[in-house]
Design a protein around this motif. Structure first.
Motif, mmCIF file in Angstrom:
data_model
loop_
_atom_site.group_PDB
_atom_site.id
_atom_site.type_symbol
_atom_site.label_atom_id
_atom_site.label_comp_id
_atom_site.label_asym_id
_atom_site.label_seq_id
_atom_site.Cartn_x
_atom_site.Cartn_y
_atom_site.Cartn_z
ATOM 1 N N MET A 1 1.230 -0.793 0.610
ATOM 2 C CA MET A 1 0.208 -0.295 0.119
ATOM 3 C C MET A 1 0.583 1.100 0.288
ATOM 4 O O MET A 1 2.001 1.347 0.828
ATOM 5 C CB MET A 1 -1.519 -0.123 1.188
ATOM 6 C CG MET A 1 -2.000 0.927 1.620
ATOM 7 S SD MET A 1 -2.751 0.625 2.662
ATOM 8 C CE MET A 1 -3.791 2.329 3.265
ATOM 9 N N PRO A 2 0.691 2.384 -1.345
ATOM 10 C CA PRO A 2 1.483 3.326 -1.027
ATOM 11 C C PRO A 2 1.005 4.217 -0.412
ATOM 12 O O PRO A 2 0.535 4.250 1.050
ATOM 13 C CB PRO A 2 1.491 3.883 -2.259
ATOM 14 C CG PRO A 2 0.247 3.303 -2.442
ATOM 15 C CD PRO A 2 -0.353 2.228 -2.259
ATOM 16 N N THR A 3 2.073 5.210 0.951
ATOM 17 C CA THR A 3 2.233 5.986 1.482
ATOM 18 C C THR A 3 2.059 6.891 1.146
ATOM 19 O O THR A 3 2.867 7.401 0.461
ATOM 20 C CB THR A 3 2.875 5.381 2.631
ATOM 21 O OG1 THR A 3 4.624 5.774 1.700
ATOM 22 C CG2 THR A 3 3.220 4.480 3.154
ATOM 23 N N LEU A 4 1.747 8.511 1.635
ATOM 24 C CA LEU A 4 1.701 10.061 1.409
ATOM 25 C C LEU A 4 2.502 10.338 2.808
ATOM 26 O O LEU A 4 2.527 9.912 3.911
ATOM 27 C CB LEU A 4 -0.449 9.677 1.552
ATOM 28 C CG LEU A 4 -1.362 9.633 0.979
ATOM 29 C CD1 LEU A 4 -2.931 9.738 1.185
ATOM 30 C CD2 LEU A 4 -1.090 9.641 -1.028
ATOM 31 N N SER A 5 2.435 11.165 1.565
ATOM 32 C CA SER A 5 3.813 12.496 1.736
ATOM 33 C C SER A 5 3.277 13.075 3.145
ATOM 34 O O SER A 5 2.449 13.203 2.648
ATOM 35 C CB SER A 5 4.570 12.941 1.080
ATOM 36 O OG SER A 5 3.758 14.044 0.351
#
Length: 87
Positions: A1-5
Motif C-alpha cells: 500500500m502506497p504511503t502519502l507524504s
C-alpha cells in the motif's frame, strides 16, 4: 500500500478545507437570500397594514362626521318636538 507524504496530506487537507469553506459560504449565501426575501415579505405586509390603518382612520373620520350630523338632527328634532303646542 502506497504511503502519502506529509506534503501530499497537507495539500489534500487544504483542498478539503476549501471545499468545506465553499459549502459553508454557499449555505450562508442561501440563508442570507432567504432572510432578505423574508424581510421583503414582512416589509410588504407592514406596508399593506399601514395602508389599511390609513383607510380605517379615514373611515372613522367619515363616521364621526356622520355621527355629528345625526346628533345635530336629533337635537333639532327634539327642539322642534318641544316647541310644538300642547294638545
Amino acid at each position: 500500500m502506497p504511503t502519502l507524504s506529509a506534503s501530499t496530506i497537507s495539500v489534500l487537507d487544504q483542498k478539503l478545507l476549501m471545499k468545506n469553506l465553499t459549502l459553508a459560504n454557499n449555505h450562508l449565501a442561501s440563508e442570507k437570500k432567504r432572510l432578505e426575501n423574508e424581510n421583503l415579505h414582512l416589509q410588504c405586509r407592514l406596508s399593506n397594514q399601514e395602508m389599511e390603518m390609513e383607510t380605517l382612520r379615514e373611515r372613522i373620520e367619515e363616521l364621526e362626521g356622520e355621527n355629528e350630523l345625526l346628533h345635530t338632527e336629533v337635537t333639532e328634532l327634539k327642539e322642534t318636538l318641544n316647541n310644538l303646542p300642547s294638545a
